[in-house]
Motif scaffolding. Structure first.
Motif, PDB file in Angstrom:
ATOM      1  N   GLU A 122       0.863  -1.184   0.000  1.00  0.00           N
ATOM      2  CA  GLU A 122       0.000   0.000   0.000  1.00  0.00           C
ATOM      3  C   GLU A 122       0.899   1.233   0.000  1.00  0.00           C
ATOM      4  OE1 GLU A 122      -3.926  -0.606   2.284  1.00  0.00           O
ATOM      5  OE2 GLU A 122      -2.432  -1.700   3.481  1.00  0.00           O
ATOM      6  N   PHE A 123       1.264   1.664  -1.195  1.00  0.00           N
ATOM      7  CA  PHE A 123       2.271   2.705  -1.351  1.00  0.00           C
ATOM      8  C   PHE A 123       1.831   4.022  -0.713  1.00  0.00           C
ATOM      9  CE2 PHE A 123       3.159  -0.362  -4.681  1.00  0.00           C
ATOM     10  CZ  PHE A 123       4.526  -0.468  -4.628  1.00  0.00           C
ATOM     11  N   GLN A 124       0.558   4.357  -0.853  1.00  0.00           N
ATOM     12  CA  GLN A 124       0.093   5.655  -0.336  1.00  0.00           C
ATOM     13  C   GLN A 124       0.190   5.743   1.187  1.00  0.00           C
ATOM     14  OE1 GLN A 124      -1.570   3.696  -2.414  1.00  0.00           O
ATOM     15  NE2 GLN A 124      -2.232   4.845  -4.242  1.00  0.00           N
ATOM     16  N   LYS A 125       0.304   4.590   1.866  1.00  0.00           N
ATOM     17  CA  LYS A 125       0.398   4.588   3.327  1.00  0.00           C
ATOM     18  C   LYS A 125       1.844   4.578   3.828  1.00  0.00           C
ATOM     19  CE  LYS A 125      -4.063   2.291   4.072  1.00  0.00           C
ATOM     20  NZ  LYS A 125      -4.749   1.131   4.702  1.00  0.00           N
ATOM     21  N   ARG A 175       5.557   5.988   4.459  1.00  0.00           N
ATOM     22  CA  ARG A 175       6.060   7.339   4.714  1.00  0.00           C
ATOM     23  C   ARG A 175       7.042   7.804   3.637  1.00  0.00           C
ATOM     24  NH1 ARG A 175       7.996   6.151   9.079  1.00  0.00           N
ATOM     25  NH2 ARG A 175      10.178   5.922   8.502  1.00  0.00           N
ATOM     26  N   ASP A 176       8.083   6.979   3.363  1.00  0.00           N
ATOM     27  CA  ASP A 176       9.126   7.367   2.413  1.00  0.00           C
ATOM     28  C   ASP A 176       9.803   6.112   1.877  1.00  0.00           C
ATOM     29  OD1 ASP A 176      10.674   6.479   4.554  1.00  0.00           O
ATOM     30  OD2 ASP A 176      11.157   8.517   5.227  1.00  0.00           O
ATOM     31  N   SER A 177      10.858   6.296   1.086  1.00  0.00           N
ATOM     32  CA  SER A 177      11.524   5.158   0.448  1.00  0.00           C
ATOM     33  C   SER A 177      12.196   4.257   1.483  1.00  0.00           C
ATOM     34  CB  SER A 177      12.559   5.643  -0.573  1.00  0.00           C
ATOM     35  OG  SER A 177      13.520   6.480   0.040  1.00  0.00           O
ATOM     36  N   THR A 178      12.610   4.832   2.613  1.00  0.00           N
ATOM     37  CA  THR A 178      13.204   4.004   3.666  1.00  0.00           C
ATOM     38  C   THR A 178      12.178   3.023   4.215  1.00  0.00           C
ATOM     39  OG1 THR A 178      14.724   5.788   4.291  1.00  0.00           O
ATOM     40  CG2 THR A 178      14.356   4.046   5.906  1.00  0.00           C
ATOM     41  N   GLU A 179      10.973   3.504   4.495  1.00  0.00           N
ATOM     42  CA  GLU A 179       9.923   2.623   4.991  1.00  0.00           C
ATOM     43  C   GLU A 179       9.518   1.602   3.907  1.00  0.00           C
ATOM     44  OE1 GLU A 179       5.603   2.787   7.299  1.00  0.00           O
ATOM     45  OE2 GLU A 179       6.580   4.652   6.662  1.00  0.00           O
ATOM     46  N   PHE A 180       9.552   2.028   2.655  1.00  0.00           N
ATOM     47  CA  PHE A 180       9.271   1.097   1.553  1.00  0.00           C
ATOM     48  C   PHE A 180      10.270  -0.064   1.560  1.00  0.00           C
ATOM     49  CE2 PHE A 180      10.644  -0.018  -2.820  1.00  0.00           C
ATOM     50  CZ  PHE A 180       9.519  -0.718  -3.233  1.00  0.00           C
ATOM     51  N   GLN A 181      11.568   0.240   1.702  1.00  0.00           N
ATOM     52  CA  GLN A 181      12.585  -0.805   1.709  1.00  0.00           C
ATOM     53  C   GLN A 181      12.461  -1.679   2.958  1.00  0.00           C
ATOM     54  OE1 GLN A 181      16.564   0.299   0.006  1.00  0.00           O
ATOM     55  NE2 GLN A 181      15.742   2.371   0.133  1.00  0.00           N
ATOM     56  N   GLU A 182      12.072  -1.081   4.070  1.00  0.00           N
ATOM     57  CA  GLU A 182      11.862  -1.875   5.286  1.00  0.00           C
ATOM     58  C   GLU A 182      10.709  -2.848   5.100  1.00  0.00           C
ATOM     59  OE1 GLU A 182      11.214   1.091   8.215  1.00  0.00           O
ATOM     60  OE2 GLU A 182      13.365   1.529   8.545  1.00  0.00           O
ATOM     61  N   GLU A 183       9.671  -2.422   4.419  1.00  0.00           N
ATOM     62  CA  GLU A 183       8.516  -3.289   4.170  1.00  0.00           C
ATOM     63  C   GLU A 183       8.904  -4.443   3.244  1.00  0.00           C
ATOM     64  OE1 GLU A 183       4.805  -4.743   4.693  1.00  0.00           O
ATOM     65  OE2 GLU A 183       5.669  -2.995   5.710  1.00  0.00           O
ATOM     66  N   VAL A 184       9.710  -4.131   2.230  1.00  0.00           N
ATOM     67  CA  VAL A 184      10.193  -5.195   1.335  1.00  0.00           C
ATOM     68  C   VAL A 184      11.054  -6.182   2.118  1.00  0.00           C
ATOM     69  CG1 VAL A 184      11.646  -5.701  -0.672  1.00  0.00           C
ATOM     70  CG2 VAL A 184      10.077  -3.740  -0.727  1.00  0.00           C
ATOM     71  N   ALA A 185      11.909  -5.678   3.014  1.00  0.00           N
ATOM     72  CA  ALA A 185      12.772  -6.550   3.823  1.00  0.00           C
ATOM     73  C   ALA A 185      11.936  -7.483   4.697  1.00  0.00           C
ATOM     74  CB  ALA A 185      13.714  -5.700   4.671  1.00  0.00           C
ATOM     75  N   LYS A 186      10.813  -6.985   5.219  1.00  0.00           N
ATOM     76  CA  LYS A 186       9.934  -7.841   6.030  1.00  0.00           C
ATOM     77  C   LYS A 186       9.389  -8.998   5.199  1.00  0.00           C
ATOM     78  CE  LYS A 186       8.303  -4.128   9.097  1.00  0.00           C
ATOM     79  NZ  LYS A 186       7.123  -3.302   9.461  1.00  0.00           N
ATOM     80  N   ARG A 209       3.894   8.859   0.751  1.00  0.00           N
ATOM     81  CA  ARG A 209       3.315  10.015   1.443  1.00  0.00           C
ATOM     82  C   ARG A 209       4.161  11.270   1.309  1.00  0.00           C
ATOM     83  NH1 ARG A 209       2.594   7.238   6.986  1.00  0.00           N
ATOM     84  NH2 ARG A 209       3.131   9.338   7.723  1.00  0.00           N
ATOM     85  N   ASN A 210       5.485  11.128   1.250  1.00  0.00           N
ATOM     86  CA  ASN A 210       6.349  12.307   1.142  1.00  0.00           C
ATOM     87  C   ASN A 210       6.572  12.743  -0.305  1.00  0.00           C
ATOM     88  OD1 ASN A 210       8.049  10.294   0.223  1.00  0.00           O
ATOM     89  ND2 ASN A 210       9.858  11.080   1.306  1.00  0.00           N
ATOM     90  N   GLY A 211       5.875  12.107  -1.258  1.00  0.00           N
ATOM     91  CA  GLY A 211       5.989  12.493  -2.663  1.00  0.00           C
ATOM     92  C   GLY A 211       6.984  11.672  -3.462  1.00  0.00           C
ATOM     93  N   GLU A 212       7.809  10.861  -2.796  1.00  0.00           N
ATOM     94  CA  GLU A 212       8.738   9.994  -3.522  1.00  0.00           C
ATOM     95  C   GLU A 212       7.964   8.921  -4.275  1.00  0.00           C
ATOM     96  OE1 GLU A 212      12.877   9.503  -1.270  1.00  0.00           O
ATOM     97  OE2 GLU A 212      11.185   8.967   0.015  1.00  0.00           O
ATOM     98  N   ASN A 213       8.575   8.439  -5.364  1.00  0.00           N
ATOM     99  CA  ASN A 213       7.936   7.379  -6.135  1.00  0.00           C
ATOM    100  C   ASN A 213       8.983   6.323  -6.487  1.00  0.00           C
ATOM    101  OD1 ASN A 213       6.586   5.753  -8.085  1.00  0.00           O
ATOM    102  ND2 ASN A 213       5.181   7.445  -8.477  1.00  0.00           N
ATOM    103  N   PRO A 214       9.013   5.206  -5.753  1.00  0.00           N
ATOM    104  CA  PRO A 214      10.039   4.195  -6.011  1.00  0.00           C
ATOM    105  C   PRO A 214       9.945   3.577  -7.406  1.00  0.00           C
ATOM    106  CG  PRO A 214       8.393   3.382  -4.445  1.00  0.00           C
ATOM    107  CD  PRO A 214       8.143   4.851  -4.623  1.00  0.00           C
ATOM    108  N   LEU A 215       8.779   3.620  -8.027  1.00  0.00           N
ATOM    109  CA  LEU A 215       8.662   3.105  -9.389  1.00  0.00           C
ATOM    110  C   LEU A 215       9.515   3.912 -10.358  1.00  0.00           C
ATOM    111  CD1 LEU A 215       7.252   1.001 -11.206  1.00  0.00           C
ATOM    112  CD2 LEU A 215       5.411   2.657 -11.549  1.00  0.00           C
TER     113      LEU A 215
END
Length: 459
Positions: free
Chosen positions: A47-50, A52-63, A442-448
Motif C-alpha cells: 500500500e504505497f500511499q500509506k 512514509r518514504d523510500s526508507t519505509e518502503f525498503q523496510e517493508e520489502v525486507a519484512k 506520502r512524502n511524494g517519492e515514487n520508487p517506481l
C-alpha cells in the motif's frame, strides 16, 4: 548433449556460451531449475500511499523477504530473486498492459486478435497483472486476447498453468526453450521479454593485437573437474555472424582506435616487455542474436517490448562482463571469474541497449529468405508487390521505417513499414505509460521512478 547430462561433465571442452547455458539451465543441476526462488508477494500488494518514504518502503520489502527464512546449511543458500513485477504488483504489469493495448488499439483493433507472447514468465505474476487489467479496463480487447508463454523451466511452466488457468482461459503455456521454437506466427503480435536477456549466454572474444584476428573462447574441464579457458580462431557460425553484423553496423571492437588502425603502432606495442599478445576478454551477446533471428523468422509481424539491466556493479574483469554471484549463509557473494561450479552461481550480463537496437533493426531489415536460406513454396508472398516496393524513392529512403514484411499490404496497396523501436530509461518508460499516483509515497517519492536506475526498455 549437455541437456542430457545428469552431473557436470569432466574431460570436455565447449564454447563459453555452452558452458554458461549449461550452468544456468541444465534441467538436472542448472542454477534456475535447482536453486532459484522468485520473490512473491502472495497476492498482497504494498500500500504505497500509506508508506512514509523510500526508507519505509525498503523496510517493508525486507519484512516480506524475512518470511522466506534464513539459510540453514553450509551449501549455497536460497537464491531469492525480486523483480519490479512483484515489488510493484499489480501496477508494473498494468503499465506494460497500457503500453501494449495502446499500440494494439491504434493499429489492429478490431480487425486482428490481441496476440501476446512472453518468454521467461517466472511465476506468472506479470501475465496475471496484464490480463486482470485488460479484463477490467478493456473487456472488448480481453475477449480477443491470446496470451502465449514460452517457458524453459518445467517447474515454472506448471506453476504458470496452475496460477493462470483459474481466471484466464486465453493463456497457453509451452514448456520449451525459445531457441528451439519452430512455429511461425503469421498474425501481428507483441513479444515480451522482461528481465530475461541478462541471463542469455554470451561468448568470449579476444583479438590478436598484431593481426587484429578474432579468437573465440573455449572452456576446458579436465578429469579432475578443474577449469581453464583457451582461445582459438573463430569457427563457430554464430560468433562469426555476430562479428560480421557488428562490422556492418560500424560498432568497433573494444580496442583503442590508434592501435586498431596502425599496424606499426600495434607492432611496437606488442614488442614491449610484458605486453599482452591478445586484447582483453570481450563478452558478446550471441544468444541474444539467436533470439533476434528467431523473432525475424518465426514472428515476422511482432512488436518487441524488452527490459533489462543496462549496467551492473561488481562484474568480473572484461568488456561487457557479467556478474557471477551466489548466496552463502544469508550473504550474497560475488566472484571474480566465470569458471565456477555449474549450477551454484547466477551469471548475468548488462546490455548495451543502443547497440541492441541497431542490431535488432538490422536483423529485421533483412529479407526473410536471407535468414532461412531461401523462399518457401508455402509462403503467401506477393512477389510483384515486393519487387516493385522500391519504385517510390521517397518510401525507400525513409530512414525511420523498416523494410516491409513480404506480402503484407495496406489498404492503399503499398507495403506496410513499421517505425523503428526506441530506447527508454526505466523512469522515461514509466512516466509515459504508468499511473504514477498508484505508487507515490506520502512524502511524494515514487520508487517506481526512483529505483532501477540501471534498467532500460526497448520498444
Amino acid at each position: 548433449m549437455l541437456e542430457h547430462e545428469t552431473a557436470p561433465p569432466k574431460g570436455v571442452k565447449m564454447l563459453v556460451r555452452d558452458f554458461i547455458e549449461d550452468s544456468l539451465y541444465n534441467p538436472h543441476y542448472g542454477y534456475f531449475p535447482k536453486q532459484v526462488n522468485i520473490f512473491d508477494t502472495q497476492g498482497i500488494s504494498l500500500e504505497f500511499q500509506k508508506l512514509r518514504d523510500s526508507t519505509e518502503f525498503q523496510e517493508e520489502v525486507a519484512k516480506r523477504y524475512a518470511t522466506y527464512g534464513a539459510d540453514k546449511h553450509d551449501g549455497p543458500g536460497r537464491q531469492l530473486w525480486h523483480t519490479p513485477t512483484e515489488l510493484f504488483k499489480p501496477y508494473y504489469g498494468q503499465t506494460l498492459a497500457q503500453c501494449l493495448v495502446s499500440e494494439y488499439l491504434l493499429k489492429y483493433f478490431p480487425y486482428e486478435d490481441f496476440v501476446i507472447y512472453e518468454i521467461g514468465a517466472g511465476n506468472g505474476s506479470l501475465a496475471e497483472s496484464i490480463l486482470d487489467y485488460l479484463k477490467a479496463s478493456y473487456p472488448d480487447v480481453y475477449e480477443r486476447t491470446r496470451y502465449n508463454i514460452i517457458e524453459i523451466s518445467g517447474n515454472l511452466a506448471k506453476l504458470q498453468k496452475k496460477r493462470l488457468a483459474k481466471h484466464h482461459g486465453c493463456v497457453k503455456v509451452t514448456h520449451q526453450s525459445i531457441f528451439h521454437w519452430k512455429t511461425r506466427e503469421p498474425s501481428p503480435c507483441f513479444f515480451i521479454a522482461m528481465e530475461v536477456i541478462d541471463n542469455f549466454a554470451h561468448d568470449v572474444i579476444r583479438y590478436d593485437l598484431r593481426t587484429m584476428k578474432p579468437y573465440q573462447g573455449v572452456v576446458t574441464i579436465d578429469e579432475q573437474g578443474d577449469f581453464d579457458m583457451i582461445f582459438s580462431p573463430v569457427t563457430d557460425p554464430l560468433v562469426a555472424s555476430f562479428l560480421r553484423i557488428r562490422d556492418r553496423l560500424g560498432h568497433s571492437p573494444p580496442i583503442r582506435t590508434l592501435l586498431r588502425r596502425s599496424d606499426t603502432l600495434r607492432k611496437i606495442y606488442t614488442s614491449l616487455p610484458f605486453a599482452p599478445n591478445l586484447s582483453a576478454e570481450e563478452y558478446i551477446p550471441t544468444r541474444l542474436l539467436s533470439l533476434l533471428k528467431s523473432l525475424r523468422t518465426h514472428f515476422p509481424r511482432h512488436r518487441l517490448l524488452l527490459s533489462d539491466f543496462s549496467s551492473l556493479p561488481d562484474t568480473i574483469p572484461g568488456v561487457n562482463a557479467p556478474v557471477v554471484q551466489t548466496r552463502f549463509r544469508n550473504t550474497t557473494v560475488p566472484c571474480s571469474t566465470l569458471m565456477v561450479r555449474q549450477g551454484y552461481f547466477d551469471i548475468f550480463f548488462p546490455t548495451d541497449f543502443e547497440r541492441l537496437r541497431d542490431m535488432y533493426e538490422y536483423i529485421l531489415s533483412q529479407p526473410h529468405a536471407k535468414l532461412i536460406g531461401g523462399p518457401s513454396p508455402l509462403t503467401t508472398s506477393s512477389s510483384p508487390l515486393s519487387l516493385g516496393a522500391g519504385f517510390f524513392d521517397s518510401y525507400q529512403q525513409t530512414s525511420n521505417r523498416r523494410h516491409p514484411v513480404d506480402g503484407v499490404t495496406s489498404a492503399s496497396g503499398l507495403p506496410v513499414g513499421e517505425r523503428k523501436s526506441s530506447v527508454f530509461t526505466h523512469a522515461e518508460f514509466m512516466e509515459t505509460y504508468a499511473d504514477l499516483s498508484k505508487t507515490t509515497l506520502r512524502n511524494g517519492e515514487n520508487p517506481l521512478l526512483d529505483f532501477y536506475k540501471n534498467v532500460k526498455f526497448l520498444f
